[in-house]
Design an enzyme around this catalytic site. Structure first.
Site, PDB file in Angstrom:
ATOM      1  N   CYS A 281      -1.323   4.473 -10.517  1.00 26.55           N
ATOM      2  CA  CYS A 281      -2.129   3.525  -9.736  1.00 26.55           C
ATOM      3  C   CYS A 281      -3.625   3.839  -9.724  1.00 26.55           C
ATOM      4  O   CYS A 281      -4.417   3.067 -10.256  1.00 26.55           O
ATOM      5  CB  CYS A 281      -1.607   3.474  -8.301  1.00 26.55           C
ATOM      6  SG  CYS A 281       0.146   3.067  -8.239  1.00 26.55           S
TER       7      CYS A 281
ATOM      8  N   LEU B 196      -8.827  14.615   1.109  1.00 25.21           N
ATOM      9  CA  LEU B 196     -10.013  15.450   0.928  1.00 25.21           C
ATOM     10  C   LEU B 196      -9.618  16.723   0.183  1.00 25.21           C
ATOM     11  O   LEU B 196     -10.311  17.733   0.273  1.00 25.21           O
ATOM     12  CB  LEU B 196     -10.562  15.787   2.327  1.00 25.21           C
ATOM     13  CG  LEU B 196     -12.075  15.843   2.519  1.00 25.21           C
ATOM     14  CD1 LEU B 196     -12.731  14.569   2.045  1.00 25.21           C
ATOM     15  CD2 LEU B 196     -12.422  16.092   3.980  1.00 25.21           C
TER      16      LEU B 196
ATOM     17  N   PHE C 285       0.820  -1.218   0.000  1.00 21.76           N
ATOM     18  CA  PHE C 285       0.000   0.000   0.000  1.00 21.76           C
ATOM     19  C   PHE C 285       0.856   1.272   0.000  1.00 21.76           C
ATOM     20  O   PHE C 285       0.364   2.336   0.359  1.00 21.76           O
ATOM     21  CB  PHE C 285      -0.935  -0.003   1.216  1.00 21.76           C
ATOM     22  CG  PHE C 285      -1.867  -1.193   1.251  1.00 21.76           C
ATOM     23  CD1 PHE C 285      -3.031  -1.190   0.507  1.00 21.76           C
ATOM     24  CD2 PHE C 285      -1.562  -2.313   2.009  1.00 21.76           C
ATOM     25  CE1 PHE C 285      -3.887  -2.290   0.518  1.00 21.76           C
ATOM     26  CE2 PHE C 285      -2.408  -3.419   2.032  1.00 21.76           C
ATOM     27  CZ  PHE C 285      -3.568  -3.408   1.287  1.00 21.76           C
TER      28      PHE C 285
ATOM     29  N   LYS D  28      -6.021  -4.618  -2.227  1.00 21.44           N
ATOM     30  CA  LYS D  28      -5.218  -3.538  -2.794  1.00 21.44           C
ATOM     31  C   LYS D  28      -6.043  -2.656  -3.720  1.00 21.44           C
ATOM     32  O   LYS D  28      -6.099  -1.434  -3.567  1.00 21.44           O
ATOM     33  CB  LYS D  28      -4.028  -4.144  -3.550  1.00 21.44           C
ATOM     34  CG  LYS D  28      -3.210  -3.165  -4.339  1.00 21.44           C
ATOM     35  CD  LYS D  28      -2.642  -2.097  -3.422  1.00 21.44           C
ATOM     36  CE  LYS D  28      -2.062  -0.947  -4.197  1.00 21.44           C
ATOM     37  NZ  LYS D  28      -0.800  -1.223  -4.810  1.00 21.44           N
TER      38      LYS D  28
HETATM   39  C1  UGA Z   1      -1.687   5.240  -4.326  1.00 17.48           C
HETATM   40  C2  UGA Z   1      -2.222   4.804  -2.949  1.00 17.48           C
HETATM   41  O1  UGA Z   1      -2.398   5.951  -2.121  1.00 17.48           O
HETATM   42  C3  UGA Z   1      -1.242   3.827  -2.276  1.00 17.48           C
HETATM   43  O2  UGA Z   1      -1.773   3.363  -1.052  1.00 17.48           O
HETATM   44  C4  UGA Z   1      -1.003   2.639  -3.218  1.00 17.48           C
HETATM   45  O3  UGA Z   1      -0.090   1.715  -2.664  1.00 17.48           O
HETATM   46  C5  UGA Z   1      -0.454   3.167  -4.538  1.00 17.48           C
HETATM   47  O4  UGA Z   1      -1.417   4.091  -5.118  1.00 17.48           O
HETATM   48  C6  UGA Z   1      -0.259   1.981  -5.455  1.00 17.48           C
HETATM   49  O5  UGA Z   1      -1.265   1.416  -5.907  1.00 17.48           O
HETATM   50  O6  UGA Z   1       0.880   1.557  -5.644  1.00 17.48           O
HETATM   51  P1  UGA Z   1       0.150   7.009  -5.116  1.00 17.48           P
HETATM   52  O7  UGA Z   1      -0.296   6.691  -6.509  1.00 17.48           O
HETATM   53  O8  UGA Z   1       1.599   7.053  -4.794  1.00 17.48           O
HETATM   54  O9  UGA Z   1      -0.486   5.956  -4.083  1.00 17.48           O
HETATM   55  O10 UGA Z   1      -0.434   8.453  -4.784  1.00 17.48           O
HETATM   56  P2  UGA Z   1      -1.567   9.056  -3.848  1.00 17.48           P
HETATM   57  O11 UGA Z   1      -0.939   9.727  -2.712  1.00 17.48           O
HETATM   58  O12 UGA Z   1      -2.634   8.075  -3.587  1.00 17.48           O
HETATM   59  O13 UGA Z   1      -2.155  10.182  -4.828  1.00 17.48           O
HETATM   60  C7  UGA Z   1      -2.811   9.795  -6.033  1.00 17.48           C
HETATM   61  C8  UGA Z   1      -3.330  10.999  -6.761  1.00 17.48           C
HETATM   62  O14 UGA Z   1      -4.434  11.570  -6.057  1.00 17.48           O
HETATM   63  C9  UGA Z   1      -2.322  12.140  -6.926  1.00 17.48           C
HETATM   64  O15 UGA Z   1      -2.441  12.672  -8.228  1.00 17.48           O
HETATM   65  C10 UGA Z   1      -2.741  13.164  -5.887  1.00 17.48           C
HETATM   66  O16 UGA Z   1      -2.391  14.474  -6.226  1.00 17.48           O
HETATM   67  C11 UGA Z   1      -4.258  12.963  -5.910  1.00 17.48           C
HETATM   68  N1  UGA Z   1      -4.927  13.400  -4.667  1.00 17.48           N
HETATM   69  C12 UGA Z   1      -4.609  12.820  -3.490  1.00 17.48           C
HETATM   70  C13 UGA Z   1      -5.899  14.378  -4.724  1.00 17.48           C
HETATM   71  O17 UGA Z   1      -6.221  14.893  -5.812  1.00 17.48           O
HETATM   72  N2  UGA Z   1      -6.525  14.755  -3.570  1.00 17.48           N
HETATM   73  C14 UGA Z   1      -6.211  14.180  -2.376  1.00 17.48           C
HETATM   74  O18 UGA Z   1      -6.826  14.588  -1.361  1.00 17.48           O
HETATM   75  C15 UGA Z   1      -5.229  13.211  -2.325  1.00 17.48           C
END
Ligand code: UGA
Length: 447
Positions: free
Chosen positions: A272, A262, A161, A216
């Protein structure tokens, strides 16, 4: 750092050394195991063998170097080197299949094909890649048929994760460990591998293969849904002259809702969340439960609409004429603390505006090389000021701290027109307006 597990030093191979595999291999070595990382890309193997990270990930280079120097962490392109390992982690990528919403499992299938001939002794193959439910059982059947050890080559699924930008911390101190196993023996093997984390108090959830695979992708789908829900609220805020920034602060105070994930804005991207949401729908349709997951199509559509709405806002600020206008785009990575531009909303918006004839100037603290490789025509700036020089509008599209800290008074002197679109809600609207900026953000009052 983790306490020592006081357990057996396990001989481990990690197949695939991308964000997931490289971090996992380094963490396992830091936990005291003997680890060989295998990758078909010799350049990547050479970089990792020198204890260097092939991508930007805070803390990873230090841990790689320590592992390589200790002799417990090696990398190779030669799959025969896995022969001595007792546990094999499958960490290859499962991207979206071209022309389809399903996952492309060709790298995973190829990894199993390469690995199987070397499994002559009792061994455990552990999947970490994100896969459609049912994949683990199929790989288990293949191992039985193709490995010299036959049914003594077991299969387990142990989803990961970790988040990019926090990968080291997430690997060493995960919220939970999920062991999808078929026997007590396989469960015990995983407990040996993760002895330091378990000693540190990390809870283990033991389950079957299918539930572990689903855990996952379900987590990613829940996160994607949450972001799109908040972006849906942003659109309603905008139509009703309400403020989504205040709204999410209010929602986040409710313990049942919580304040994490949020943040509204230009939406989710990366390697991902987007592809996992689509792959989940594709797999559910194969399983005959497509109707149940229809909502996820809307989650995807809301997300993609945020990119289009950001572009529309920029275009309308330019009076509807884009060609030749100077647009500064701050941010190319899909999120802060990463140089990853896969399915990045920021880069997508920049590239679309560039394709429409705008004079786009892009700046990202870490992702410029990857951005220019992905979209060779884009002009890069050397920093915020350079990217914004004479700009007709500035778009802030990745949530880097560097952008939070921009001085709007100083930047107003650099641009041609002080107009800004905050696509990540990282700027203080009052401060920017006070500095003379025409300030806009999706879902913020007065935009
Ligand atoms: C995501 C999951 O959070 C991890 O738990 C998982 O292991 C990983 O995918 C995976 O499948 O390997 P990640 O892709 O590194 O992790 O990034 P996130 O932090 O989840 O952000 C994803 C996207 O959502 C980004 O573009 C971020 O800017 C966006 N985001 C995130 C928002 O637009 N708003 C938010 O409040 C949070």
């Amino acid at each position: 750092m983790l306490p020592s597990g006081d357990g057996r030093r396990v001989r481990i191979s990690v197949i695939g050394t991308g964000y997931l595999g490289a971090t996992h291999a380094a963490c396992l070595a830091a936990c005291g195991h003997d680890v060989v990382g295998v990758d078909s890309d010799p350049e990547r193997v050479a970089t990792l063998s020198q204890g260097r990270a092939p991508f930007h990930e805070p803390g990873l280079a230090d841990m790689l170097l320590r592992g390589v120097d200790s002799g417990r962490l090696t990398f190779t392109s030669d799959c025969a080197r896995v022969e001595d390992a007792d546990v094999h982690f499958l960490c290859v990528g499962t991207p979206q299949k071209p022309g389809s919403h399903g996952a492309d499992l060709s790298a995973l299938e190829a990894a199993v094909t390469a690995l199987a001939p070397y499994l002559a002794r009792p061994t455990l193959v552990v999947g970490k890649s994100t896969v459609p439910v049912g994949t683990a059982a199929r790989i288990g059947d293949r191992l039985c048929r193709e490995a010299p050890a036959g049914d003594r080559a077991g299969i387990a699924w142990n989803p990961e994760f970790l988040r990019e930008g926090h990968a080291v911390k997430d690997s060493l101190h995960p919220d939970r460990l999920v062991f999808g196993v078929r026997s007590d023996e396989d469960d015990l093997v995983l407990r040996e591998v993760y002895a330091p984390q378990i000693k540190d108090g990390v809870p283990v959830v033991r389950t079957d293969l299918a539930t572990a695979e689903l855990a996952k992708v379900s987590a990613n789908v829940m996160l994607a849904a949450r972001i799109s829900l908040v972006n849906m609220l942003a659109e309603v805020c905008e139509a009703s002259d309400a403020d989504v920034g205040d709204l999410t602060r209010i929602l986040g105070r409710d313990d049942r809702i919580g304040s994490k994930f949020l943040n509204p804005g230009v939406g989710f991207g990366g390697g991902c969340l987007p592809k996992d949401t689509r792959a989940f729908v594709a797999r559910a349709e194969e399983l005959g439960v497509g109707a149940a997951v229809r909502v996820l199509r809307e989650i995807d559509a809301i997300n993609m609409r945020q990119r289009a709405r950001t572009i529309d806002k920029a275009v309308s600020l330019l009076g509807g004429r884009v060609a030749g206008r100077r647009i500064a785009v701050l941010g190319a990575a899909f999120k802060a603390d990463s140089d990853d531009v896969r399915d990045s909303p920021a880069l997508d918006v920049a590239a679309t505006l560039d394709a429409r004839g705008a004079a786009v100037r892009l700046y990202d603290p870490k992702a410029m090389p990857n951005a220019v490789r992905a979209w060779p025509g884009l002009a890069g700036g050397d920093g915020v000021e350079d990217a914004c020089r004479d700009a007709d509008v500035v778009l802030v599209l990745t949530d880097w701290d560097e952008f939070r800290g921009i001085d709007p008074v100083a930047l107003a002197d650099v641009v041609r027109h002080p107009r800004v679109v905050d696509g990540r809600l990282v700027l203080d609207p009052d401060k920017w307006r006070a500095a003379g900026w025409d300030f806009h953000a999706l879902g913020r009052g007065g935009s």
